[in-house]
Design a protein around this motif. Structure first.
Motif, short mmCIF file in Angstrom:
data_model
loop_
_atom_site.label_atom_id
_atom_site.label_comp_id
_atom_site.label_asym_id
_atom_site.label_seq_id
_atom_site.Cartn_x
_atom_site.Cartn_y
_atom_site.Cartn_z
N THR A 37 0.83 -1.20 0.00
CA THR A 37 0.00 0.00 0.00
C THR A 37 0.86 1.25 0.00
O THR A 37 0.60 2.21 -0.72
N ALA A 38 1.92 1.24 0.81
CA ALA A 38 2.83 2.40 0.85
C ALA A 38 3.48 2.60 -0.51
O ALA A 38 3.63 3.73 -0.97
N ARG A 39 3.84 1.50 -1.17
CA ARG A 39 4.48 1.61 -2.48
C ARG A 39 3.50 2.18 -3.52
O ARG A 39 3.87 3.02 -4.34
N ARG A 40 2.23 1.75 -3.46
CA ARG A 40 1.23 2.28 -4.40
C ARG A 40 1.00 3.76 -4.17
O ARG A 40 0.83 4.54 -5.12
N CYS A 41 0.98 4.18 -2.90
CA CYS A 41 0.81 5.61 -2.60
C CYS A 41 1.97 6.42 -3.18
O CYS A 41 1.77 7.48 -3.77
N LEU A 42 3.18 5.90 -3.01
CA LEU A 42 4.35 6.60 -3.56
C LEU A 42 4.24 6.72 -5.07
O LEU A 42 4.55 7.77 -5.64
N TYR A 43 3.82 5.64 -5.73
CA TYR A 43 3.70 5.65 -7.19
C TYR A 43 2.72 6.73 -7.64
O TYR A 43 3.01 7.50 -8.56
N THR A 44 1.56 6.80 -6.98
CA THR A 44 0.55 7.79 -7.35
C THR A 44 1.03 9.20 -7.06
O THR A 44 0.88 10.11 -7.89
N LEU A 45 1.62 9.43 -5.90
CA LEU A 45 2.09 10.76 -5.52
C LEU A 45 3.23 11.23 -6.42
O LEU A 45 3.34 12.42 -6.72
N ASP A 46 4.05 10.29 -6.87
CA ASP A 46 5.11 10.64 -7.81
C ASP A 46 4.51 11.03 -9.17
O ASP A 46 4.96 11.99 -9.80
N ALA A 47 3.47 10.32 -9.57
CA ALA A 47 2.86 10.59 -10.87
C ALA A 47 2.26 11.99 -10.94
O ALA A 47 2.21 12.60 -12.02
N ILE A 48 1.81 12.53 -9.81
CA ILE A 48 1.18 13.86 -9.81
C ILE A 48 2.10 14.94 -9.25
O ILE A 48 1.69 16.08 -9.06
N GLY A 49 3.36 14.58 -8.96
CA GLY A 49 4.35 15.59 -8.64
C GLY A 49 4.55 15.93 -7.17
O GLY A 49 5.37 16.78 -6.85
N TYR A 50 3.83 15.26 -6.26
CA TYR A 50 4.00 15.57 -4.85
C TYR A 50 5.19 14.86 -4.22
O TYR A 50 5.67 15.24 -3.16
N VAL A 51 5.65 13.80 -4.88
CA VAL A 51 6.78 13.02 -4.40
C VAL A 51 7.70 12.75 -5.59
O VAL A 51 7.24 12.63 -6.73
#
Length: 246
Positions: A37-51
């Motif tokens: 779940t943490a990895r999926r959150c990182l993937y999504t946040l990276d895709a939209i520029g927050y991470v």
């Protein structure tokens, strides 16, 4: 909404890392999320520029920085404190520290180094307990009675020096003195040879929302000088900051 909540948990951990990459394992441990779940959150946040992706983890991205900048510029206290506290530093010749509270702990936001040889630098975003610090006692002194009782019931007051107040019977009169004087002065309770004084910043409803702090070496500044010269200047600065608040 559950996905949003998980994403915010991850962002909170990454923001508090102050630019250091946070691994998936660390995110899982600190948020209570599973590694996938943490990895999926990182993937999504990276895709939209927050991470931004880092080795097996993430670091703050440009949109997170922009979000923080927008918050700072929209807050009258955070956008307007610098000239007030710069003047206070110049008047007192002391390093001035400014902060707020988060999760019932002082949270350091800004540091204005003085020109004396006794500057005590505190890392921004450092967090320390309430009972043994002057800024912490500012908050405790103005807590609702039930909140203070809850704090005392769940807090182990560990001595930092032989002077540290570690009992309810000694702390409560100290908090009453803070309310009566309008500032908190801690004399060598955190570290021998160190004195600390803090004043509260109130909003218009009277709630303590921030604090101003000055630390000094006991050999350089007496308690009398802190009370007679430095405390009035700090109180005046706090009044200026309070006037900025709704």
């Amino acid at each position: 909404m559950l996905s949003l909540a998980r994403g915010l948990l991850v962002l909170d951990v990454i923001a508090k890392a102050r630019g250091r990459p946070v691994s998936v394992t660390q995110l899982a441990n600190l948020t209570g999320l599973s590694r996938p779940t943490a990895r999926r959150c990182l993937y999504t946040l990276d895709a939209i520029g927050y991470v931004q992706k880092a080795t097996d983890g993430g670091a703050p991205g440009p949109r997170l920085a922009a979000l923080a900048s927008s918050y700072l510029s929209s807050s009258p206290l955070l956008s307007g404190h610098e000239p007030v506290l710069t003047r206070l530093r110049d008047v007192t010749k002391q390093t001035v520290i400014f902060g707020t509270f988060q999760d019932q702990e002082p949270l350091f936001l800004a540091n204005f180094p003085g020109d004396n040889p006794f500057n005590i630098n505190v890392p921004i975003s450092s967090r320390i307990p309430l009972y043994s610090t002057s800024m912490g006692r500012v908050l405790l002194a103005h807590m609702a009675a039930e909140d203070l009782e809850d704090y005392l019931a769940r807090t182990s007051m560990v001595p930092r020096t032989a002077r540290t107040i570690t009992t309810r019977d000694r702390l409560l009169p100290a908090l009453a003195e803070v309310r009566a004087r309008g500032y908190a002065l801690v004399d060598q309770e955190i570290e021998l040879g160190l004195r600390s004084i803090s004043v509260p910043v109130h909003n218009r409803a009277g709630k303590v929302v921030a604090w101003i702090n000055i630390n000094t070496l006991a050999a350089a500044t007496t308690v009398r000088e802190l009370r007679s010269r430095i405390a009035p200047a700090m109180t005046a600065a706090a009044s200026e900051l309070s006037a900025l608040l709704p």
